[in-house]
Structures are given as C-alpha cells and as structure tokens.
Design a protein around this motif. Structure first.
Motif, PDB file in Angstrom:
ATOM      1  N   GLY A  22       0.790  -1.219   0.000  1.00 12.46           N
ATOM      2  CA  GLY A  22       0.000   0.000   0.000  1.00 12.46           C
ATOM      3  C   GLY A  22       0.826   1.275   0.000  1.00 12.46           C
ATOM      4  N   LYS A  23       2.148   1.156  -0.142  1.00 13.70           N
ATOM      5  CA  LYS A  23       3.022   2.337  -0.148  1.00 13.70           C
ATOM      6  C   LYS A  23       3.960   2.273  -1.347  1.00 13.70           C
ATOM      7  CE  LYS A  23       6.571   4.723   2.399  1.00 13.70           C
ATOM      8  NZ  LYS A  23       7.800   4.412   3.085  1.00 13.70           N
ATOM      9  N   PRO A  24       3.491   2.744  -2.507  1.00 16.49           N
ATOM     10  CA  PRO A  24       4.360   2.758  -3.697  1.00 16.49           C
ATOM     11  C   PRO A  24       5.369   3.903  -3.629  1.00 16.49           C
ATOM     12  CG  PRO A  24       2.239   3.708  -4.226  1.00 16.49           C
ATOM     13  CD  PRO A  24       2.155   3.237  -2.796  1.00 16.49           C
ATOM     14  N   ILE A  25       6.268   3.922  -4.580  1.00 12.27           N
ATOM     15  CA  ILE A  25       7.246   4.997  -4.713  1.00 12.27           C
ATOM     16  C   ILE A  25       7.053   5.665  -6.067  1.00 12.27           C
ATOM     17  CG2 ILE A  25       9.027   3.453  -5.617  1.00 12.27           C
ATOM     18  CD1 ILE A  25      11.118   5.238  -4.230  1.00 12.27           C
ATOM     19  N   ARG A  26       7.316   6.958  -6.119  1.00 10.18           N
ATOM     20  CA  ARG A  26       7.215   7.710  -7.369  1.00 10.18           C
ATOM     21  C   ARG A  26       8.619   8.141  -7.779  1.00 10.18           C
ATOM     22  NH1 ARG A  26       2.698  12.208  -8.717  1.00 10.18           N
ATOM     23  NH2 ARG A  26       3.408  12.733 -10.808  1.00 10.18           N
ATOM     24  N   LEU A  27       9.047   7.630  -8.927  1.00  9.32           N
ATOM     25  CA  LEU A  27      10.376   7.977  -9.440  1.00  9.32           C
ATOM     26  C   LEU A  27      10.244   8.811 -10.707  1.00  9.32           C
ATOM     27  CD1 LEU A  27      12.358   4.642  -8.985  1.00  9.32           C
ATOM     28  CD2 LEU A  27      12.436   6.680  -7.572  1.00  9.32           C
ATOM     29  N   PRO A  28      11.071   9.796 -10.889  1.00 12.06           N
ATOM     30  CA  PRO A  28      12.302  10.093 -10.161  1.00 12.06           C
ATOM     31  C   PRO A  28      12.118  11.020  -8.971  1.00 12.06           C
ATOM     32  CG  PRO A  28      12.215  11.474 -12.100  1.00 12.06           C
ATOM     33  CD  PRO A  28      10.971  10.613 -12.117  1.00 12.06           C
ATOM     34  N   ASP A  29      10.881  11.340  -8.589  1.00 11.95           N
ATOM     35  CA  ASP A  29      10.633  12.335  -7.545  1.00 11.95           C
ATOM     36  C   ASP A  29      11.179  11.918  -6.174  1.00 11.95           C
ATOM     37  OD1 ASP A  29       9.332  13.607  -9.595  1.00 11.95           O
ATOM     38  OD2 ASP A  29       7.334  13.056  -8.924  1.00 11.95           O
ATOM     39  N   GLU A  30      11.035  10.670  -5.808  1.00 13.50           N
ATOM     40  CA  GLU A  30      11.469  10.183  -4.497  1.00 13.50           C
ATOM     41  C   GLU A  30      12.765   9.393  -4.661  1.00 13.50           C
ATOM     42  OE1 GLU A  30       8.183   8.136  -2.528  1.00 13.50           O
ATOM     43  OE2 GLU A  30       6.817   9.224  -3.836  1.00 13.50           O
ATOM     44  N   ARG A  31      13.837  10.065  -4.874  1.00 13.38           N
ATOM     45  CA  ARG A  31      15.101   9.430  -5.238  1.00 13.38           C
ATOM     46  C   ARG A  31      15.720   8.563  -4.155  1.00 13.38           C
ATOM     47  NH1 ARG A  31      17.672  11.762  -9.783  1.00 13.38           N
ATOM     48  NH2 ARG A  31      16.451  13.489 -10.531  1.00 13.38           N
TER      49      ARG A  31
END
Length: 131
Positions: A22-31
């Motif tokens: 339930g906790k994805p990551i957004r790249l390249p924003d969250e490097r």
C-alpha cells in the motif's frame, strides 16, 4: 540511451527500501540516497527497462506539468532475486567485471552472471569444485 547497470541496481535498491504494501514509490521524484547521482531522464529510461524486464511490479506512468514519472508498487520476485544476488558491492563488481570480459552488459546477461556468481560462491562454501 545506453544501459547503465549501476542505475538499474540503484533503482532496485531504492524501490526495495521505499515500498511496502500500500506504499508505492514515485520515481524520479522520491530518489533516496541510491539515485542522487542520476539525472531524471536516466532514471526514467532505466525504470522502463526494469519494467520491460519484469523486475518491477505494477509500474504506472504518470504525467503532469510536462513531466513524466513512474509510480512503482514493488519489486517482482525476479527483481528481489536479482537485487539479493548483487546487494554486496563485491559481488556486484565481480558481476560487472565478468560481463565486461564476455562483452555483454545486457540486463539478461547481468542477471544470469550474478546468479552464476552466487552459485559458485555457494559451491565454494560446500567445498564443491567445478569440473
């Protein structure tokens, strides 16, 4: 753009560290720390390559304000296996060295080489010698 194996490893380490159910990551924003040395375009290109190679789970392209980013839910089992094999710098450097010697730095070759490096290390621990 040329494939940069170090960028791929950095992406996989970042996704592994950041994602949870339930906790994805957004790249390249969250490097995170692993990706600080890479430009946005390089990260985006290599996320796409990781997705096409089935190392990432549920990759969704997002665009807004003229910028592209990817929302990534997790690593696939193959992604977990690959990053587990190359987590240690010594194994990663050995994998890249062998890839350079055989003349192939494709993602498939790196995955296969890293698996073989681990297999040989396991054999050595059990005193098994290759014929």
């Amino acid at each position: 753009m040329k494939l940069n194996p170090d960028c791929i490893r950095a992406i996989l380490l970042t996704v592994e560290n950041a994602c949870d159910i339930g906790k994805p990551i957004r790249l390249p924003d969250e490097r995170g720390t692993h990706l600080k040395a890479y430009f946005d375009d390089e990260i985006l290109y290599h996320v796409r390559q990781c997705d096409l190679s089935h190392l990432l789970y549920r990759v969704c392209a997002l665009s807004g304000n003229g910028r592209l980013s990817y929302l990534i839910e997790d690593l696939t089992p193959e992604g977990h296996k690959f990053i587990a094999n190359v987590r240690k710098d010594t194994i990663w450097n050995n994998t890249k060295s062998i890839a350079a010697k055989v003349g192939s730095k494709s993602l498939d070759a790196l995955i296969q080489i890293s698996s073989n490096v681990i297999t040989e290390l396991i054999k050595a621990q059990f005193g098994i010698t290759s014929p």
